[in-house]
Write an enzyme that holds these catalytic residues in place. Structure first.
Site, PDB file in Angstrom:
ATOM      1  N   GLY A   1       3.161  -3.653  -4.155  1.00 42.32           N
ATOM      2  CA  GLY A   1       2.888  -3.701  -2.728  1.00 42.32           C
ATOM      3  C   GLY A   1       3.723  -2.717  -1.960  1.00 42.32           C
ATOM      4  O   GLY A   1       4.697  -2.163  -2.475  1.00 42.32           O
TER       5      GLY A   1
ATOM      6  N   ALA B   1       5.789  -0.973   5.836  1.00 42.48           N
ATOM      7  CA  ALA B   1       6.103   0.143   6.718  1.00 42.48           C
ATOM      8  C   ALA B   1       7.357   0.879   6.287  1.00 42.48           C
ATOM      9  O   ALA B   1       7.503   2.084   6.536  1.00 42.48           O
ATOM     10  CB  ALA B   1       6.268  -0.368   8.152  1.00 42.48           C
ATOM     11  N   LYS B   2       8.279   0.177   5.649  1.00 44.56           N
ATOM     12  CA  LYS B   2       9.551   0.805   5.280  1.00 44.56           C
ATOM     13  C   LYS B   2       9.860   0.726   3.792  1.00 44.56           C
ATOM     14  O   LYS B   2      10.780   1.400   3.332  1.00 44.56           O
ATOM     15  CB  LYS B   2      10.707   0.143   6.046  1.00 44.56           C
TER      16      LYS B   2
ATOM     17  N   VAL C   1       8.746  -0.568  -0.581  1.00 43.24           N
ATOM     18  CA  VAL C   1       7.795  -0.803  -1.662  1.00 43.24           C
ATOM     19  C   VAL C   1       8.311  -1.971  -2.491  1.00 43.24           C
ATOM     20  O   VAL C   1       9.519  -2.105  -2.701  1.00 43.24           O
ATOM     21  CB  VAL C   1       7.657   0.450  -2.555  1.00 43.24           C
ATOM     22  N   VAL C   2       7.390  -2.823  -2.947  1.00 42.42           N
ATOM     23  CA  VAL C   2       7.753  -3.948  -3.810  1.00 42.42           C
ATOM     24  C   VAL C   2       7.322  -3.626  -5.236  1.00 42.42           C
ATOM     25  O   VAL C   2       6.178  -3.231  -5.474  1.00 42.42           O
ATOM     26  CB  VAL C   2       7.090  -5.255  -3.339  1.00 42.42           C
TER      27      VAL C   2
ATOM     28  N   LYS D   1      12.169  -5.494  -3.786  1.00 47.39           N
ATOM     29  CA  LYS D   1      11.798  -4.786  -2.562  1.00 47.39           C
ATOM     30  C   LYS D   1      12.822  -3.698  -2.282  1.00 47.39           C
ATOM     31  O   LYS D   1      14.002  -3.990  -2.092  1.00 47.39           O
ATOM     32  CB  LYS D   1      11.731  -5.760  -1.377  1.00 47.39           C
TER      33      LYS D   1
ATOM     34  N   ASP E   1       6.044 -13.697  11.993  1.00 49.57           N
ATOM     35  CA  ASP E   1       5.030 -12.903  11.285  1.00 49.57           C
ATOM     36  C   ASP E   1       4.240 -13.768  10.313  1.00 49.57           C
ATOM     37  O   ASP E   1       3.952 -13.350   9.197  1.00 49.57           O
ATOM     38  CB  ASP E   1       5.693 -11.741  10.541  1.00 49.57           C
TER      39      ASP E   1
END
Length: 444
Positions: free
Chosen positions: A34, A37-38, A40-41, A58, A158
């Site tokens: 995944g 915005a900042k 990657v996982v 992450k 969120d």
């Protein structure tokens, strides 16, 4: 894949269980799962005796943080997320499994959720909706985890199906806290807890006595949000209707547009009530298959959120009544946790023991196949390419240079290089913004 000695591998696994430092030398990074915005996982595993736990790693580009951090906001949010994850102790929240830091990347790991997220699970249903019984199961767990966060003084901000992961046990796990915020008591600033990374409040010297969490049976340590508060347990955050008058409000414009509350759009300031609004949106989506206010664009969506009432088609049921009360546009009149838990939709639910006796409607299968991992250099290069893509001219030059280098290698090494490069190219292609609809990857 790193092949270290067994003793060092075992020590590394123990450090991860204690939530300490991660090291690429003993970390097998299998694939990317995944992007946001900042960051990657990645799916990763600590190499130790036997098989280590699967982790969601992450990572955030330090270069990207420096670029975005003119007002210090990005770094504060990254620090805040890591900070609060260390202090959570709840079965529906992530366990902090260790921090990672290199010259180019910073990040952390939590337990990997084998069942994906609730959004993808819903889309796999025959009608792309859930039954009321299934909705009730997930709603109960969401109420519990939001209440726990609010008792910590944290507003999540969120809530959406993409952030609701399915654990291997079938229970949910709420993830992605970089938009969350600590709220402080308004009337007694000297009693609020110590300032955190990402907080707008100043450190305080005086403390009030804390009350124990009502979920102490699930929160074994009972520690509070900040290190200096550990002996005192949780903040005395009011959970009654007087909360709006007692707790400071945030004026930040954050959230995901279809789930954001009216008071966030209007800029009037918001508090914990925004999470209950978002819960109403999520429940609507689970039972109807769509969010209630989605427009053709962001402007229209926001206009509908502020002006339109939700269309709750079908016969009146306790679930539809609850959704209507959660989607009350006035946050002062919106249903709060005490009335939510006593609502007819949850009639018969034994809140104190529900997590111990409930049977999840879906139990994921562990289908992960272990494979040779990627090196620190591979991961750093991949993250850089995601957030700082080369122009076509630069890419052509790189390809020509790599082609010349490959000519000097023997056939076997050349084939291995091509295979590894192909894997990395697939990661980049699948995680770029144009491919965000691919269901095999989480976009957070």
């Amino acid at each position: 894949m790193y092949s270290g000695d067994s003793d060092s591998s075992s020590d590394s696994g123990e450090r991860v269980r204690r939530g300490e430092t991660l090291d690429f030398q003993n970390l097998n990074v299998v694939s990317a799962v995944g992007r946001g915005a900042k960051g990657v996982v990645f799916l990763a595993r600590v190499m130790e005796k036997g098989n280590g736990d699967w982790l969601a790693l992450k990572v955030v580009s330090k270069e990207l943080l420096r670029k975005k951090n003119r007002n210090k906001g990005s770094c504060k949010r990254v620090s805040f997320e890591r900070h609060i994850l260390r202090r959570f102790d709840h079965p529906l929240l992530p366990r902090f499994r260790g921090a990672l830091d290199t010259d180019q990347l910073t990040g952390f790991a939590i337990d990997y959720c084998h069942g994906g997220n609730l959004h993808l699970l819903r889309k796999k249903q025959p009608e792309k909706t859930f039954s009321e019984e299934t909705v009730r199961f997930y709603a109960v767990e969401l109420v519990l985890v939001l209440e726990y966060l609010h008792n910590f003084g944290v507003v999540y901000r969120d809530l959406k199906p993409e952030n609701i992961m399915i654990q291997e046990s079938g229970h949910i796990m709420l993830v992605d806290f970089d938009l969350s915020k600590k709220l402080y008591l308004r009337s007694t600033p000297s009693s609020s807890c110590n300032s955190s990374p990402g907080s707008d409040s100043s450190p305080e010297k005086d403390r009030r006595k804390r009350r124990p969490s009502r979920f102490s049976c699930y929160c074994h340590s009972g520690i509070s949000l900040y290190d200096s508060d550990i002996p005192n347990q949780l903040n005395a955050i009011p959970t009654s209707r007087s909360m709006s008058d007692s707790v400071e409000k945030s004026n930040s414009f954050v959230g995901t547009e279809e789930y954001v509350a009216p008071e966030v759009i209007s800029g009037e300031g918001h508090d914990f009530a925004v999470d209950w609004w978002s819960l109403g949106i999520v429940l609507h989506e689970l039972i109807y298959g769509t969010t209630p206010f989605k427009g053709a664009n962001r402007k229209e969506t926001f206009h509908r959120i502020i002006t339109k009432e939700p269309e709750l088609s079908g016969a009146t049921t306790p679930l539809r009544d609850l959704i209507k009360k959660l989607l009350e546009k006035d946050p002062e009149r919106r249903i709060q946790v005490k009335d939510i838990k006593s609502h007819d939709f949850f009639k018969g639910v034994k809140w104190d023991t529900i997590l111990e006796i409930s049977r999840p409607p879906y139990i994921p299968q562990n289908e992960i196949k272990d494979s040779t991992g990627f090196s620190q250099k591979d991961v750093e290069s991949f993250v850089h390419r995601i957030f700082f893509p080369k122009s076509k001219e630069e890419e052509d030059k790189t390809n020509k240079r790599e082609a010349k280098n490959n000519e000097k290698e023997n056939y076997e090494n050349e084939e291995n290089d091509k295979k590894e490069e192909s894997n990395k190219n697939v990661w980049v292609d699948m995680l770029n913004q144009n491919s965000a609809k691919d269901e095999n990857f989480l976009i957070f």
